[in-house]
Design a protein around this motif. Structure first.
Motif, PDB file in Angstrom:
ATOM      1  N   GLY A   1       0.828  -1.214   0.000  1.00  0.00           N
ATOM      2  CA  GLY A   1       0.000   0.000   0.000  1.00  0.00           C
ATOM      3  C   GLY A   1       0.858   1.258   0.000  1.00  0.00           C
ATOM      4  O   GLY A   1       0.576   2.215  -0.727  1.00  0.00           O
ATOM      5  N   LEU A   2       1.941   1.239   0.795  1.00  0.00           N
ATOM      6  CA  LEU A   2       2.860   2.377   0.875  1.00  0.00           C
ATOM      7  C   LEU A   2       3.548   2.600  -0.471  1.00  0.00           C
ATOM      8  O   LEU A   2       3.662   3.741  -0.937  1.00  0.00           O
ATOM      9  CB  LEU A   2       3.908   2.129   1.972  1.00  0.00           C
ATOM     10  N   ILE A   3       4.004   1.497  -1.116  1.00  0.00           N
ATOM     11  CA  ILE A   3       4.642   1.598  -2.435  1.00  0.00           C
ATOM     12  C   ILE A   3       3.677   2.217  -3.442  1.00  0.00           C
ATOM     13  O   ILE A   3       4.051   3.085  -4.223  1.00  0.00           O
ATOM     14  CB  ILE A   3       5.152   0.207  -2.911  1.00  0.00           C
ATOM     15  N   CYS A   4       2.410   1.767  -3.395  1.00  0.00           N
ATOM     16  CA  CYS A   4       1.390   2.313  -4.300  1.00  0.00           C
ATOM     17  C   CYS A   4       1.165   3.807  -4.034  1.00  0.00           C
ATOM     18  O   CYS A   4       0.987   4.577  -4.977  1.00  0.00           O
ATOM     19  CB  CYS A   4       0.075   1.554  -4.146  1.00  0.00           C
ATOM     20  N   ARG A   5       1.170   4.199  -2.771  1.00  0.00           N
ATOM     21  CA  ARG A   5       0.974   5.620  -2.417  1.00  0.00           C
ATOM     22  C   ARG A   5       2.115   6.474  -2.963  1.00  0.00           C
ATOM     23  O   ARG A   5       1.894   7.576  -3.461  1.00  0.00           O
ATOM     24  CB  ARG A   5       0.855   5.781  -0.900  1.00  0.00           C
ATOM     25  N   VAL A   6       3.346   5.951  -2.839  1.00  0.00           N
ATOM     26  CA  VAL A   6       4.521   6.665  -3.380  1.00  0.00           C
ATOM     27  C   VAL A   6       4.370   6.811  -4.895  1.00  0.00           C
ATOM     28  O   VAL A   6       4.602   7.890  -5.455  1.00  0.00           O
ATOM     29  CB  VAL A   6       5.836   5.929  -3.011  1.00  0.00           C
ATOM     30  N   LEU A   7       3.959   5.715  -5.560  1.00  0.00           N
ATOM     31  CA  LEU A   7       3.740   5.733  -7.011  1.00  0.00           C
ATOM     32  C   LEU A   7       2.658   6.746  -7.371  1.00  0.00           C
ATOM     33  O   LEU A   7       2.810   7.526  -8.311  1.00  0.00           O
ATOM     34  CB  LEU A   7       3.335   4.334  -7.493  1.00  0.00           C
ATOM     35  N   GLY A   8       1.564   6.756  -6.589  1.00  0.00           N
ATOM     36  CA  GLY A   8       0.469   7.706  -6.804  1.00  0.00           C
ATOM     37  C   GLY A   8       0.939   9.149  -6.673  1.00  0.00           C
ATOM     38  O   GLY A   8       0.611   9.995  -7.508  1.00  0.00           O
ATOM     39  N   ALA A   9       1.736   9.408  -5.638  1.00  0.00           N
ATOM     40  CA  ALA A   9       2.264  10.759  -5.403  1.00  0.00           C
ATOM     41  C   ALA A   9       3.157  11.196  -6.565  1.00  0.00           C
ATOM     42  O   ALA A   9       3.079  12.345  -7.018  1.00  0.00           O
ATOM     43  CB  ALA A   9       3.041  10.793  -4.092  1.00  0.00           C
ATOM     44  N   LEU A  10       3.987  10.274  -7.074  1.00  0.00           N
ATOM     45  CA  LEU A  10       4.860  10.579  -8.216  1.00  0.00           C
ATOM     46  C   LEU A  10       4.042  10.918  -9.463  1.00  0.00           C
ATOM     47  O   LEU A  10       4.374  11.843 -10.201  1.00  0.00           O
ATOM     48  CB  LEU A  10       5.799   9.398  -8.516  1.00  0.00           C
ATOM     49  N   LEU A  11       2.965  10.166  -9.679  1.00  0.00           N
ATOM     50  CA  LEU A  11       2.090  10.423 -10.832  1.00  0.00           C
ATOM     51  C   LEU A  11       1.396  11.781 -10.709  1.00  0.00           C
ATOM     52  O   LEU A  11       1.241  12.490 -11.706  1.00  0.00           O
ATOM     53  CB  LEU A  11       1.047   9.306 -10.975  1.00  0.00           C
ATOM     54  N   VAL A  12       0.995  12.139  -9.487  1.00  0.00           N
ATOM     55  CA  VAL A  12       0.365  13.446  -9.241  1.00  0.00           C
ATOM     56  C   VAL A  12       1.360  14.560  -9.585  1.00  0.00           C
ATOM     57  O   VAL A  12       1.007  15.531 -10.264  1.00  0.00           O
ATOM     58  CB  VAL A  12      -0.127  13.570  -7.773  1.00  0.00           C
ATOM     59  N   VAL A  13       2.603  14.418  -9.131  1.00  0.00           N
ATOM     60  CA  VAL A  13       3.649  15.414  -9.417  1.00  0.00           C
ATOM     61  C   VAL A  13       3.886  15.510 -10.926  1.00  0.00           C
ATOM     62  O   VAL A  13       3.963  16.620 -11.485  1.00  0.00           O
ATOM     63  CB  VAL A  13       4.971  15.063  -8.668  1.00  0.00           C
ATOM     64  N   MET A  14       3.983  14.337 -11.609  1.00  0.00           N
ATOM     65  CA  MET A  14       4.174  14.320 -13.056  1.00  0.00           C
ATOM     66  C   MET A  14       3.028  15.032 -13.767  1.00  0.00           C
ATOM     67  O   MET A  14       3.239  15.838 -14.673  1.00  0.00           O
ATOM     68  CB  MET A  14       4.266  12.873 -13.572  1.00  0.00           C
ATOM     69  N   GLY A  15       1.793  14.734 -13.334  1.00  0.00           N
ATOM     70  CA  GLY A  15       0.617  15.368 -13.918  1.00  0.00           C
ATOM     71  C   GLY A  15       0.639  16.868 -13.734  1.00  0.00           C
ATOM     72  O   GLY A  15       0.357  17.626 -14.676  1.00  0.00           O
ATOM     73  N   ALA A  16       1.002  17.314 -12.527  1.00  0.00           N
ATOM     74  CA  ALA A  16       1.076  18.747 -12.221  1.00  0.00           C
ATOM     75  C   ALA A  16       2.128  19.439 -13.095  1.00  0.00           C
ATOM     76  O   ALA A  16       1.899  20.545 -13.591  1.00  0.00           O
ATOM     77  CB  ALA A  16       1.396  18.944 -10.740  1.00  0.00           C
ATOM     78  N   VAL A  17       3.266  18.772 -13.316  1.00  0.00           N
ATOM     79  CA  VAL A  17       4.339  19.319 -14.157  1.00  0.00           C
ATOM     80  C   VAL A  17       3.835  19.489 -15.594  1.00  0.00           C
ATOM     81  O   VAL A  17       4.069  20.520 -16.234  1.00  0.00           O
ATOM     82  CB  VAL A  17       5.608  18.416 -14.108  1.00  0.00           C
ATOM     83  N   TYR A  18       3.131  18.471 -16.109  1.00  0.00           N
ATOM     84  CA  TYR A  18       2.571  18.548 -17.467  1.00  0.00           C
ATOM     85  C   TYR A  18       1.585  19.701 -17.602  1.00  0.00           C
ATOM     86  O   TYR A  18       1.640  20.478 -18.567  1.00  0.00           O
ATOM     87  CB  TYR A  18       1.853  17.232 -17.821  1.00  0.00           C
ATOM     88  N   ILE A  19       0.686  19.823 -16.624  1.00  0.00           N
ATOM     89  CA  ILE A  19      -0.335  20.889 -16.655  1.00  0.00           C
ATOM     90  C   ILE A  19       0.323  22.265 -16.535  1.00  0.00           C
ATOM     91  O   ILE A  19      -0.021  23.199 -17.263  1.00  0.00           O
ATOM     92  CB  ILE A  19      -1.403  20.667 -15.542  1.00  0.00           C
ATOM     93  N   PHE A  20       1.315  22.357 -15.643  1.00  0.00           N
ATOM     94  CA  PHE A  20       2.064  23.604 -15.453  1.00  0.00           C
ATOM     95  C   PHE A  20       2.748  23.999 -16.764  1.00  0.00           C
ATOM     96  O   PHE A  20       2.728  25.158 -17.164  1.00  0.00           O
ATOM     97  CB  PHE A  20       3.105  23.402 -14.324  1.00  0.00           C
ATOM     98  N   GLY A  21       3.348  22.995 -17.426  1.00  0.00           N
ATOM     99  CA  GLY A  21       4.012  23.218 -18.714  1.00  0.00           C
ATOM    100  C   GLY A  21       3.052  23.722 -19.775  1.00  0.00           C
ATOM    101  O   GLY A  21       3.407  24.572 -20.599  1.00  0.00           O
ATOM    102  N   TYR A  22       1.816  23.230 -19.744  1.00  0.00           N
ATOM    103  CA  TYR A  22       0.794  23.645 -20.721  1.00  0.00           C
ATOM    104  C   TYR A  22       0.471  25.128 -20.553  1.00  0.00           C
ATOM    105  O   TYR A  22       0.404  25.878 -21.512  1.00  0.00           O
ATOM    106  CB  TYR A  22      -0.469  22.792 -20.553  1.00  0.00           C
ATOM    107  N   PHE A  23       0.282  25.534 -19.287  1.00  0.00           N
ATOM    108  CA  PHE A  23      -0.106  26.927 -19.015  1.00  0.00           C
ATOM    109  C   PHE A  23       1.059  27.910 -19.133  1.00  0.00           C
ATOM    110  O   PHE A  23       0.878  29.032 -19.599  1.00  0.00           O
ATOM    111  CB  PHE A  23      -0.760  27.052 -17.624  1.00  0.00           C
ATOM    112  N   VAL A  24       2.254  27.500 -18.716  1.00  0.00           N
ATOM    113  CA  VAL A  24       3.409  28.405 -18.704  1.00  0.00           C
ATOM    114  C   VAL A  24       4.104  28.455 -20.068  1.00  0.00           C
ATOM    115  O   VAL A  24       4.383  29.528 -20.595  1.00  0.00           O
ATOM    116  CB  VAL A  24       4.412  28.011 -17.582  1.00  0.00           C
TER     117      VAL A  24
END
Length: 197
Positions: free
Chosen positions: A39-62
């Motif tokens: 469960g902890l490994i999955c949470r870390v993976l989830g957090a990494l995906l959230v960060v990746m998604g945020a970077v992509y969205i940030f890149g789109y707007f900036v």
């Protein structure tokens, strides 16, 4: 030379023992709390995906990146949030997918066993039983995916504990052998120096 070798092996031994103890500790954690760890490994993976998604969205707007960046970013973000909130569901999906694959294979195996029977093979019953076993494994994977993940993680934990203990034994015996060899060499070195003088 002998002193340097002894120091080198002493450092090597300490490092090996520390690594072995950490491996054993990790193995114990996996055996004791398999689902919490996954469960902890999955949470870390989830957090990494959230960060990746945020970077992509940030890149789109900036930087004004294309529509693919915002779409990919949103997908990563949503997937990351879903994995982070429900890590157990992600962990249990893996055995279900494997179970479906096994079932599909077993259906094909049943068909081939039937063909073998029609073509006069006297071993069709063995083929049928092998296909049936494959089918049973598939059903177990789908029905008890949570239990299978738990067992798999525990087996991994036991393997790590074994690895750590065996490493400690190997290091201990190697150091003993090197020490014994060094003791045999040491008196010869002293004699050689006396003769040179």
């Amino acid at each position: 030379g002998v002193r340097y070798m002894k120091e080198f092996f002493k450092k090597l031994r300490i490092a090996a023992y520390v690594t072995a103890l950490l491996t054993i500790a990790l193995g114990v954690v996996l055996v004791a709390w398999p689902m919490e760890v996954t469960g902890l490994i999955c949470r870390v993976l989830g957090a990494l995906l959230v960060v990746m998604g945020a970077v992509y969205i940030f890149g789109y707007f900036v930087e004004g990146r294309g529509i693919l960046a915002i779409t990919g970013g949103l997908l990563f973000l949503l997937l990351g949030v879903w994995i982070f909130i429900t890590p157990g569901s992600v962990v249990t999906l893996v055995p279900i997918v494997i179970g479906v694959v096994l079932l599909v294979h077993s259906l094909r195996d049943f068909q081939m066993a039937s063909e073998a029977k029609q073509n006069g093979s006297d071993r069709w019953i063995i083929l049928f039983l092998l296909a049936l076993l494959n089918c049973v494994f598939g059903v177990v994977c789908i029905c008890d995916s949570f239990g299978i993940v738990s067992v798999a993680v525990r087996i991994l934990g036991i393997a790590l504990i074994y690895d750590g203990i065996s490493n400690m034994i190997i290091v201990y015996h190697t150091v003993q052998a090197v020490r014994y060899a060094a003791q045999k060499i040491a008196p010869i070195d002293v004699d050689a120096r006396e003769i040179d003088e």
